[in-house]
Design a protein around this motif. Sequence first.
Motif, mmCIF file in Angstrom:
data_model
loop_
_atom_site.group_PDB
_atom_site.id
_atom_site.type_symbol
_atom_site.label_atom_id
_atom_site.label_comp_id
_atom_site.label_asym_id
_atom_site.label_seq_id
_atom_site.Cartn_x
_atom_site.Cartn_y
_atom_site.Cartn_z
ATOM 1 N N ILE A 36 0.845 -1.189 0.000
ATOM 2 C CA ILE A 36 0.000 0.000 0.000
ATOM 3 C C ILE A 36 0.887 1.247 0.000
ATOM 4 O O ILE A 36 2.088 1.171 0.282
ATOM 5 N N THR A 37 0.287 2.387 -0.290
ATOM 6 C CA THR A 37 1.032 3.651 -0.279
ATOM 7 C C THR A 37 1.037 4.240 1.127
ATOM 8 O O THR A 37 0.232 3.854 1.985
ATOM 9 N N ASP A 39 0.055 7.221 1.846
ATOM 10 C CA ASP A 39 -1.230 7.911 2.013
ATOM 11 C C ASP A 39 -2.336 6.939 2.388
ATOM 12 O O ASP A 39 -3.203 7.258 3.203
ATOM 13 N N GLN A 40 -2.326 5.746 1.787
ATOM 14 C CA GLN A 40 -3.312 4.738 2.185
ATOM 15 C C GLN A 40 -3.121 4.378 3.652
ATOM 16 O O GLN A 40 -4.089 4.315 4.410
ATOM 17 N N CYS A 41 -1.882 4.158 4.057
ATOM 18 C CA CYS A 41 -1.604 3.794 5.441
ATOM 19 C C CYS A 41 -2.077 4.892 6.394
ATOM 20 O O CYS A 41 -2.685 4.606 7.424
ATOM 21 N N SER A 43 -4.542 6.826 6.079
ATOM 22 C CA SER A 43 -5.998 6.759 6.238
ATOM 23 C C SER A 43 -6.440 5.479 6.953
ATOM 24 O O SER A 43 -7.545 5.422 7.484
ATOM 25 N N ARG A 55 -7.816 -3.276 6.870
ATOM 26 C CA ARG A 55 -7.898 -2.307 5.771
ATOM 27 C C ARG A 55 -6.812 -2.556 4.725
ATOM 28 O O ARG A 55 -7.048 -2.445 3.520
ATOM 29 N N ALA A 59 -7.338 -3.667 0.798
ATOM 30 C CA ALA A 59 -6.732 -2.872 -0.277
ATOM 31 C C ALA A 59 -5.824 -3.730 -1.162
ATOM 32 O O ALA A 59 -5.615 -3.412 -2.329
#
Length: 194
Positions: A36-37, A39-41, A43, A55, A59
């Motif tokens: 994951i990125t 930014d994903q982390c 959130s 989550r 993803a």
Amino acid sequence: MYKACIFDLDGTLTNTLDSLTYSTNKTLEEMGLETITKDQCRSFVGDGARCLMERALRASGDTELKRIEEGMEVYSRIFGENCMYHVRPYDGVVQMLDSLKKKGIKIAVFSNKPHLQAIDVVESTFGKGYFDHKLGVSPEEGIYIGDSDVDMKTGKAAGMFTVGAEWGFRTKELLVETGADATIAHAEELLNYL
């Protein structure tokens, strides 16, 4: 009026996003899943390790969470080894905490981070015995400071004046929507409430 400040850890006192992203991605890699990125982390964090892993797995394609127990086992091991990866206090936090201590304000940490890793981060970053254990104050005499909707709800449920840290993992707007009595853009602004 206020005699104690209780702080969330990740996203409030310490910038732990690199360690959380690194550990999550190492877990996903070991499981043969897509990473994951950052930014994903950002959130995904804020509701504990299990929610983060749920989550991240969704993803990465495990939408039914068939591998959640495996993910938790792998993540626990990897995060245990890497919980200090690139961790540092946010700008102004140490100076703000020192100022609180000089004023005789008790300070404590309240986190949903796994306990051993929370202790590791706190003691590695601030030193052993830096925070108070027994506060001896009523909720009305305390301020709760955090960076997420969970923190705002926690502070309000405890009956405390609740302050949102704008520099953390969530937006100022979300902090206000979920109950912040005030928000601050810089750590030292907390001193204005004491």
